[in-house]
Write a protein that holds these residues in place. Structure first.
Motif, short mmCIF file in Angstrom:
data_model
loop_
_atom_site.label_atom_id
_atom_site.label_comp_id
_atom_site.label_asym_id
_atom_site.label_seq_id
_atom_site.Cartn_x
_atom_site.Cartn_y
_atom_site.Cartn_z
N HIS A 136 0.85 -1.19 0.00
CA HIS A 136 0.00 0.00 0.00
C HIS A 136 0.89 1.24 0.00
O HIS A 136 1.93 1.27 0.67
CB HIS A 136 -0.90 0.00 1.23
N GLY A 147 -0.67 -3.87 4.04
CA GLY A 147 -1.76 -2.91 4.12
C GLY A 147 -1.33 -1.50 4.50
O GLY A 147 -0.19 -1.25 4.89
N SER A 168 1.16 0.26 7.47
CA SER A 168 2.05 -0.76 8.03
C SER A 168 3.51 -0.33 7.90
O SER A 168 3.87 0.44 7.01
CB SER A 168 1.82 -2.11 7.35
N GLY A 175 -2.43 -6.87 7.38
CA GLY A 175 -3.52 -5.90 7.39
C GLY A 175 -3.01 -4.48 7.51
O GLY A 175 -1.87 -4.17 7.15
N GLU A 176 -3.85 -3.61 8.05
CA GLU A 176 -3.49 -2.21 8.22
C GLU A 176 -2.79 -2.00 9.55
O GLU A 176 -3.10 -2.66 10.55
CB GLU A 176 -4.74 -1.34 8.15
N ASN A 177 -1.84 -1.05 9.54
CA ASN A 177 -1.13 -0.65 10.76
C ASN A 177 -0.46 -1.82 11.47
O ASN A 177 -0.47 -1.91 12.70
CB ASN A 177 -2.08 0.09 11.71
N VAL A 178 0.13 -2.70 10.69
CA VAL A 178 0.94 -3.80 11.23
C VAL A 178 2.38 -3.30 11.32
O VAL A 178 2.88 -2.66 10.39
CB VAL A 178 0.87 -5.05 10.32
N GLY A 182 -3.64 -9.92 10.88
CA GLY A 182 -4.69 -8.92 10.91
C GLY A 182 -4.16 -7.51 11.11
O GLY A 182 -2.96 -7.27 11.08
N SER A 183 -5.05 -6.58 11.36
CA SER A 183 -4.69 -5.18 11.54
C SER A 183 -4.29 -4.90 12.98
O SER A 183 -4.71 -5.59 13.91
CB SER A 183 -5.86 -4.29 11.14
N HIS A 184 -3.46 -3.86 13.13
CA HIS A 184 -3.01 -3.38 14.45
C HIS A 184 -2.28 -4.48 15.22
O HIS A 184 -2.53 -4.68 16.41
CB HIS A 184 -4.18 -2.82 15.25
N ASP A 187 -6.63 -9.64 14.65
CA ASP A 187 -6.37 -8.23 14.90
C ASP A 187 -5.91 -7.99 16.34
O ASP A 187 -6.26 -8.73 17.26
CB ASP A 187 -7.65 -7.41 14.69
N GLU A 188 -5.14 -6.92 16.51
CA GLU A 188 -4.74 -6.39 17.81
C GLU A 188 -3.96 -7.40 18.65
O GLU A 188 -4.14 -7.50 19.87
CB GLU A 188 -5.95 -5.87 18.59
#
Length: 199
Positions: A13, A31, A34, A52-55, A74-76, A92-93
């Motif tokens: 991304h 994502g 990240s 995912g996002e913000n990894v 997953g994200s975060h 996630d998380e």
């Protein structure tokens, strides 16, 4: 560096940041937001890797998928320095601390923590909100948490999970197990000889 492997190129991304010394190879998706830091290796050995996002994947971590065992993060999620994720699904998380090892077929539930140098073994399932203590081993489905001094119990559970059979398709009782394993694995890894820079 980014590499095309088995005809697939990494998809990063535009909002993700990849350190210049990180290696990303093959069917890898990273994502938005990240961060992949210095010395990281993310390699899709025939199966996809999805972040995912913000990894955040920190220094010298390894993320590896195989044709049979893809990786989904997953994200975060934070993957700590020198951590290793092979063929696993991370919700996630999740926090994977420094030096953690996550093996093929493992599934880690949302908002779980795998603390420093802990192991989530082959085909192990951690439910949402799980914590694996520092240096401990999680093994089985449902996961049992065992301190490293309980090797005999860990080994008993590990045998049932059948690492050589699950990961390499080989019977543990084969007389020349390591010969077959290394030859088979080397043949699969030799496909990297055809990789091309994708930058």
């Amino acid at each position: 560096m980014r590499y095309e492997h088995l005809g697939a190129r990494p998809r990063i991304h535009p909002d993700a940041v990849i350190a210049p010394t990180a290696v990303i190879s093959g069917d890898v998706t990273v994502g938005a937001g990240s961060q992949v830091l210095h010395g990281v290796v993310i390699t899709a050995e025939g199966g996809p890797v999805t972040l995912g996002e913000n990894v955040i994947v920190m220094e010298n971590a390894l993320v590896r998928a195989s044709a049979v065992h893809p990786v989904h993060i997953g994200s975060h999620v934070l993957v700590g320095p020198m951590a290793s994720v092979a063929g696993a699904t991370i919700a996630d998380e999740v926090f994977l601390a420094t030096g953690t090892r996550i093996f093929n077929g493992a599934r880690i539930g949302r908002r779980s923590e795998v603390r420093i140098n802990a192991v989530v073994h082959l085909r192990t399932v951690l439910p949402e909100g799980s914590v694996v203590p520092i240096g401990w081993v999680a093994v089985g489905d449902p996961a049992r948490m065992l301190s490293p001094d309980r090797h005999d119990e860990i080994w008993e559970l590990q045998q049932e999970l059948d690492f050589p059979g699950f990961v390499f398709g080989l019977d543990r009782d084969t007389p020349d197990l390591m010969v077959q394993l290394t030859e088979r694995y080397a043949a699969a890894l030799s496909r990297h000889a055809l990789d091309r820079p994708a930058d």
